[in-house]
Design an enzyme around this catalytic site. Structure first.
Site, PDB file in Angstrom:
ATOM      1  N   CYS A  19       0.100   7.329   0.783  1.00 44.20           N
ATOM      2  CA  CYS A  19       1.166   8.268   1.150  1.00 44.20           C
ATOM      3  C   CYS A  19       2.179   7.615   2.082  1.00 44.20           C
ATOM      4  O   CYS A  19       1.940   7.493   3.284  1.00 44.20           O
ATOM      5  CB  CYS A  19       0.562   9.507   1.802  1.00 44.20           C
TER       6      CYS A  19
ATOM      7  N   CYS B 142       3.507   9.799   4.857  1.00 43.68           N
ATOM      8  CA  CYS B 142       2.605   9.913   6.023  1.00 43.68           C
ATOM      9  C   CYS B 142       2.593   8.623   6.846  1.00 43.68           C
ATOM     10  O   CYS B 142       2.575   8.669   8.069  1.00 43.68           O
ATOM     11  CB  CYS B 142       1.158  10.168   5.579  1.00 43.68           C
ATOM     12  N   ASP B 143       2.579   7.475   6.194  1.00 40.66           N
ATOM     13  CA  ASP B 143       2.210   6.234   6.901  1.00 40.66           C
ATOM     14  C   ASP B 143       3.324   5.200   7.067  1.00 40.66           C
ATOM     15  O   ASP B 143       3.134   4.212   7.780  1.00 40.66           O
ATOM     16  CB  ASP B 143       1.021   5.566   6.174  1.00 40.66           C
TER      17      ASP B 143
END
Ligand code: NAP
Length: 310
Positions: free
Chosen positions: A135, A138-139
């Site tokens: 993701c 997200c990261d």
């Protein structure tokens, strides 16, 4: 004979637990069938920085644990089991788990999706906080000014690569063919971005490192040659598989296995009293917050369905 439940929620990720909080606060005493990965996909990520309300981010496991406690506090009950099939043909809906069958007047399916994995050496070892991610949303901020590789050639891979290029020094896209599967607009975006290079006809062979990822080995599918690329992160974007197999004969699905709507709102299926929320019914957004929102919608819809019945 077991009593008929008001509502069964199948799945305990963001969608399922949000639905459980709302159903429990509506005094429905929902039964949550947790599945094989209690807490869902977020329990495998490290820090979540984009869930509203947590200025410094929150650990994925902690977020899900908090949601579970919140639902339990209001009266949700949890069953450590997995649905293997379902029968929604009558007014009483049936969920079959191994040798036990559970019955309810309403069901929310929130079984999520699993990222497709490559199953190469290093992938599991470095997953979640050590360099391998599924993701970028997200990261990506953890890879500021670093070099990363994105695996895949579809819309997800292009979207991930474009997003990562805003943070990273360079992004390599590793694709197994010599043309992208992605839509032209998404493909053009990466092909025209000087911070992104596509390595064609190549498959991920190995991820290596020490504490964190230091590089990957890729294999050229035409001549079998193996080469190394130094990088700090690997983003797998080779598609997701919705966890909907238990509902194959009970609910309408699209060609990829995502549960299709059919009712009047985003979360209603074509079967009255059966709702679908989160990644098992959403292949486009797949975010914790959108899954939570769908869980909320499903719970409110279920509550209205149940009160209309009385
Ligand atoms: P996808 O379209 O199925 O693409 C998966 C990619 O991964 C393909 O390029 C495929 O290669 C590659 N791949 C699959 N298995 C592989 C393996 N074992 N080894 C190496 N490569 C492998 O999946 P997606 O990109 O996640 O998209 C899923 C759906 O969501 C699509 O309908 C897509 O349009 C949609 N989506 C839309 C958006 C948007 O509109 N913003 C964003 C993301 C996704 P091949 O090409 O060789 O098969």
């Amino acid at each position: 004979m077991r009593a008929i439940e008001n509502i069964i929620i199948v799945g305990s990720g963001c969608a399922g637990l949000t639905a459980a909080i709302y159903c429990a606060r509506a005094s429905l005493a929902p039964l949550v069938i947790e599945g094989s990965q209690p807490g869902g996909q977020l329990t495998t990520t490290s820090e979540i920085e984009n869930f509203p309300g947590f200025v410094g981010g929150i650990n994925g496991f902690e977020l899900m644990d908090n949601m579970r406690k919140q639902a339990g506090h209001f009266g949700a009950r949890f069953l450590s089991d997995s649905a293997i099939s379902a029968d929604f043909s009558g007014d009483v809906k049936k969920i079959i788990c191994g040798s036990s069958t559970f019955e309810a007047w309403a069901v929310i399916v929130a079984t999520g999706a699993a990222p497709r994995m490559m199953n190469v050496p290093g992938e599991r070892e470095f997953f979640g906080g050590r360099g391998v991610s599924v993701c970028a949303t997200c990261d990506a901020p953890f890879f500021r000014k670093k070099i990363v590789a994105v695996i895949g050639g579809g819309d997800s891979a292009c979207e991930e690569a474009s997003f990562l290029a805003k943070f990273c020094e360079h992004v390599f896209v590793i694709h197994r063919r010599n043309e992208l599967r992605a839509s032209k607009i998404m493909a053009d975006r990466i092909l025209n971005n000087p911070k992104i290079s596509v390595l064609w006809n190549s498959v991920l062979h190995e991820i290596f490192g020490d504490e964190k990822v230091r590089g990957i080995k890729i294999k050229n599918v035409s001549d079998g040659a193996i080469s190394e690329i130094a990088c700090n992160g690997v983003f797998l974007a080779i598609g997701h598989v919705p966890n909907t197999a238990p509902f194959k004969s009970a609910l309408a699905m699209d060609e990829f296995g995502y549960i299709m709507g059919g009712g009047q709102s985003l979360v209603e299926t074509a079967i009255g009293g059966v709702f679908a929320a989160g990644d098992c019914a959403d292949k486009k957004f797949r975010q914790a917050i959108t899954a939570a929102a769908m869980g909320c919608m499903a719970a409110i819809s279920a509550e209205r369905f149940l009160s209309d019945r009385v």
